[in-house]
Design a protein around this motif. Structure first.
Motif, PDB file in Angstrom:
ATOM      1  N   CYS A   1      -5.175  -5.537  -1.234  1.00  0.00           N
ATOM      2  CA  CYS A   1      -4.247  -5.203  -0.144  1.00  0.00           C
ATOM      3  C   CYS A   1      -4.095  -6.339   0.866  1.00  0.00           C
ATOM      4  CB  CYS A   1      -4.735  -3.964   0.605  1.00  0.00           C
ATOM      5  SG  CYS A   1      -4.341  -2.380  -0.170  1.00  0.00           S
ATOM      6  N   MET A   2      -5.101  -7.221   0.969  1.00  0.00           N
ATOM      7  CA  MET A   2      -5.124  -8.214   2.043  1.00  0.00           C
ATOM      8  C   MET A   2      -3.850  -9.053   2.141  1.00  0.00           C
ATOM      9  SD  MET A   2      -7.713  -7.997   3.990  1.00  0.00           S
ATOM     10  CE  MET A   2      -9.278  -7.100   3.993  1.00  0.00           C
TER      11      MET A   2
ATOM     12  N   PRO B   1       3.800  -2.299   5.054  1.00  0.00           N
ATOM     13  CA  PRO B   1       3.205  -1.061   5.568  1.00  0.00           C
ATOM     14  C   PRO B   1       2.004  -0.628   4.721  1.00  0.00           C
ATOM     15  CG  PRO B   1       5.587  -0.888   5.536  1.00  0.00           C
ATOM     16  CD  PRO B   1       5.251  -2.170   4.830  1.00  0.00           C
ATOM     17  N   ILE B   2       0.998  -0.088   5.367  1.00  0.00           N
ATOM     18  CA  ILE B   2      -0.258   0.233   4.690  1.00  0.00           C
ATOM     19  C   ILE B   2      -0.052   1.138   3.472  1.00  0.00           C
ATOM     20  CG2 ILE B   2      -2.470   1.438   4.946  1.00  0.00           C
ATOM     21  CD1 ILE B   2      -2.636   0.325   7.782  1.00  0.00           C
ATOM     22  N   PRO B   3       0.724   2.220   3.561  1.00  0.00           N
ATOM     23  CA  PRO B   3       0.896   3.063   2.367  1.00  0.00           C
ATOM     24  C   PRO B   3       1.498   2.291   1.186  1.00  0.00           C
ATOM     25  CG  PRO B   3       1.624   4.235   4.322  1.00  0.00           C
ATOM     26  CD  PRO B   3       1.397   2.814   4.734  1.00  0.00           C
ATOM     27  N   GLU B   4       2.489   1.442   1.474  1.00  0.00           N
ATOM     28  CA  GLU B   4       3.105   0.646   0.405  1.00  0.00           C
ATOM     29  C   GLU B   4       2.113  -0.367  -0.147  1.00  0.00           C
ATOM     30  OE1 GLU B   4       6.749  -2.572  -0.238  1.00  0.00           O
ATOM     31  OE2 GLU B   4       6.751  -1.262   1.525  1.00  0.00           O
ATOM     32  N   ALA B   5       1.332  -0.984   0.745  1.00  0.00           N
ATOM     33  CA  ALA B   5       0.341  -1.959   0.295  1.00  0.00           C
ATOM     34  C   ALA B   5      -0.687  -1.308  -0.614  1.00  0.00           C
ATOM     35  CB  ALA B   5      -0.356  -2.597   1.498  1.00  0.00           C
ATOM     36  N   ARG B   6      -1.164  -0.135  -0.243  1.00  0.00           N
ATOM     37  CA  ARG B   6      -2.161   0.562  -1.063  1.00  0.00           C
ATOM     38  C   ARG B   6      -1.571   0.967  -2.412  1.00  0.00           C
ATOM     39  NH1 ARG B   6      -6.841   2.397   1.272  1.00  0.00           N
ATOM     40  NH2 ARG B   6      -6.916   4.098  -0.242  1.00  0.00           N
ATOM     41  N   ALA B   7      -0.315   1.399  -2.400  1.00  0.00           N
ATOM     42  CA  ALA B   7       0.327   1.817  -3.653  1.00  0.00           C
ATOM     43  C   ALA B   7       0.505   0.624  -4.587  1.00  0.00           C
ATOM     44  CB  ALA B   7       1.671   2.471  -3.351  1.00  0.00           C
ATOM     45  N   ARG B   8       0.957  -0.506  -4.040  1.00  0.00           N
ATOM     46  CA  ARG B   8       1.175  -1.673  -4.883  1.00  0.00           C
ATOM     47  C   ARG B   8      -0.151  -2.240  -5.382  1.00  0.00           C
ATOM     48  NH1 ARG B   8       4.609  -6.710  -2.683  1.00  0.00           N
ATOM     49  NH2 ARG B   8       5.855  -4.987  -1.866  1.00  0.00           N
ATOM     50  N   ALA B   9      -1.169  -2.272  -4.521  1.00  0.00           N
ATOM     51  CA  ALA B   9      -2.485  -2.765  -4.938  1.00  0.00           C
ATOM     52  C   ALA B   9      -3.085  -1.870  -6.012  1.00  0.00           C
ATOM     53  CB  ALA B   9      -3.414  -2.845  -3.729  1.00  0.00           C
ATOM     54  N   THR B  10      -2.906  -0.573  -5.869  1.00  0.00           N
ATOM     55  CA  THR B  10      -3.407   0.360  -6.877  1.00  0.00           C
ATOM     56  C   THR B  10      -2.722   0.128  -8.217  1.00  0.00           C
ATOM     57  OG1 THR B  10      -3.910   2.040  -5.197  1.00  0.00           O
ATOM     58  CG2 THR B  10      -3.652   2.799  -7.473  1.00  0.00           C
ATOM     59  N   GLU B  11      -1.406  -0.069  -8.174  1.00  0.00           N
ATOM     60  CA  GLU B  11      -0.651  -0.313  -9.404  1.00  0.00           C
ATOM     61  C   GLU B  11      -1.133  -1.589 -10.098  1.00  0.00           C
ATOM     62  OE1 GLU B  11       3.940  -1.315 -10.831  1.00  0.00           O
ATOM     63  OE2 GLU B  11       3.498  -0.923  -8.728  1.00  0.00           O
ATOM     64  N   LEU B  12      -1.364  -2.642  -9.318  1.00  0.00           N
ATOM     65  CA  LEU B  12      -1.821  -3.902  -9.906  1.00  0.00           C
ATOM     66  C   LEU B  12      -3.213  -3.769 -10.508  1.00  0.00           C
ATOM     67  CD1 LEU B  12      -0.512  -6.525  -7.330  1.00  0.00           C
ATOM     68  CD2 LEU B  12      -0.056  -6.530  -9.789  1.00  0.00           C
ATOM     69  N   LEU B  13      -4.095  -3.094  -9.806  1.00  0.00           N
ATOM     70  CA  LEU B  13      -5.446  -2.912 -10.337  1.00  0.00           C
ATOM     71  C   LEU B  13      -5.424  -2.062 -11.604  1.00  0.00           C
ATOM     72  CD1 LEU B  13      -7.368  -2.544  -6.987  1.00  0.00           C
ATOM     73  CD2 LEU B  13      -7.775  -4.295  -8.716  1.00  0.00           C
ATOM     74  N   GLN B  14      -4.551  -1.089 -11.656  1.00  0.00           N
ATOM     75  CA  GLN B  14      -4.397  -0.327 -12.890  1.00  0.00           C
ATOM     76  C   GLN B  14      -3.874  -1.214 -14.009  1.00  0.00           C
ATOM     77  OE1 GLN B  14      -1.792   2.761 -11.427  1.00  0.00           O
ATOM     78  NE2 GLN B  14      -3.484   4.158 -10.959  1.00  0.00           N
ATOM     79  N   ARG B  15      -2.976  -2.109 -13.653  1.00  0.00           N
ATOM     80  CA  ARG B  15      -2.369  -2.994 -14.642  1.00  0.00           C
ATOM     81  C   ARG B  15      -3.389  -3.969 -15.233  1.00  0.00           C
ATOM     82  NH1 ARG B  15       3.754  -5.084 -13.931  1.00  0.00           N
ATOM     83  NH2 ARG B  15       4.064  -5.781 -16.078  1.00  0.00           N
ATOM     84  N   VAL B  16      -4.380  -4.370 -14.429  1.00  0.00           N
ATOM     85  CA  VAL B  16      -5.409  -5.279 -14.941  1.00  0.00           C
ATOM     86  C   VAL B  16      -6.626  -4.508 -15.466  1.00  0.00           C
ATOM     87  CG1 VAL B  16      -4.658  -7.148 -13.423  1.00  0.00           C
ATOM     88  CG2 VAL B  16      -6.527  -5.660 -12.684  1.00  0.00           C
TER      89      VAL B  16
END
Length: 237
Positions: A120-121, A129-144
């Protein structure tokens, strides 16, 4: 080989990275020591390029110049259409955050934060925005492959998992280019192969350009082009 890369621009679109007549020298007392001289390079969306060379050949210096962490003695570096040396330090920082990702041999994750928070950093720095950052970070971590490790801190992850988090963090702001400095140099063969496969898949699916500095011939061989840094210049390998 760098000429071959430049000749692909008609099919790949505008260059995400360009450097012309790039040079770097250091003053050591009365002497001037040249590290890079007259270097030419262009990278385009989705390209994967490996740079190899002996220790002390200037690979780290080159990466610092391309990433805007150091200034050239001559020549210019353009990232996402902007000349780095023409920008203020603050403007270069903002451009790096927006258009560039970094992955190092040592992951440089923040030990006190979880995998999700580390990814998220860059997003929070760019005021996502924090909710969008968390959602995108979660998606990337799932992707890897780390969707089950979101709440784990770096000390609770294996070396390969930490490097996967670092890759996800580098991709968080959907950069045009990711610079990788020996990304598999600290991993065992099996784990390194998994990281290599992941990088190849992500560069293809996201059309992100990857520039990899490596001593690993197997990793270099999987890139689209291999360039060798010799006598301060890039030559076909």
């Amino acid at each position: 080989m760098s000429e071959q890369i430049m000749n692909e621009k008609s099919s790949l679109g505008a260059a995400v990275l360009s450097c012309r007549d790039l040079g770097k020298r250091y003053e050591q007392g009365p002497e001037s020591v040249s590290v890079l001289s007259g270097l030419q390079l262009e990278l385009y969306p989705g390209q994967r390029v490996a740079i190899v060379g002996s220790s002390g050949s200037g690979k780290s210096t080159l990466l610092n110049l391309l990433g805007g962490l150091d200034t050239p003695s001559e020549g210019s570096v353009w990232l996402a259409g902007e000349e780095l040396s023409a920008l203020s330090e603050k403007e270069r920082g903002l451009l790096r955050n927006r258009a560039l990702g970094f992955v190092y041999q040592f992951h440089h994750l923040l030990a006190e934060f979880t995998a999700l928070e580390n990814v998220c950093m860059p997003l929070l720095i760019s005021k996502t925005p924090i909710p969008e950052a968390r959602a995108r970070a979660t998606e990337l971590l799932q992707r890897v492959g780390l969707g089950h490790r979101l709440a784990h801190k770096p000390a609770e992850l294996s070396g390969g998992e930490r490097q996967r988090v670092a890759i996800a963090r580098a991709l968080a702001n959907r950069p045009a280019l990711v610079l990788l400095d020996e990304p598999t140099g600290n991993l065992d063969h099996h784990t390194a192969q998994g990281i290599q496969d992941l990088m190849l898949e992500l560069s293809t699916s996201l059309r992100t350009a990857f520039l990899v500095v490596t001593h690993d011939p197997q990793l270099a061989a999987q890139m689209d082009h291999i360039l060798r840094l010799e006598d301060g210049r890039l030559v076909a390998s």
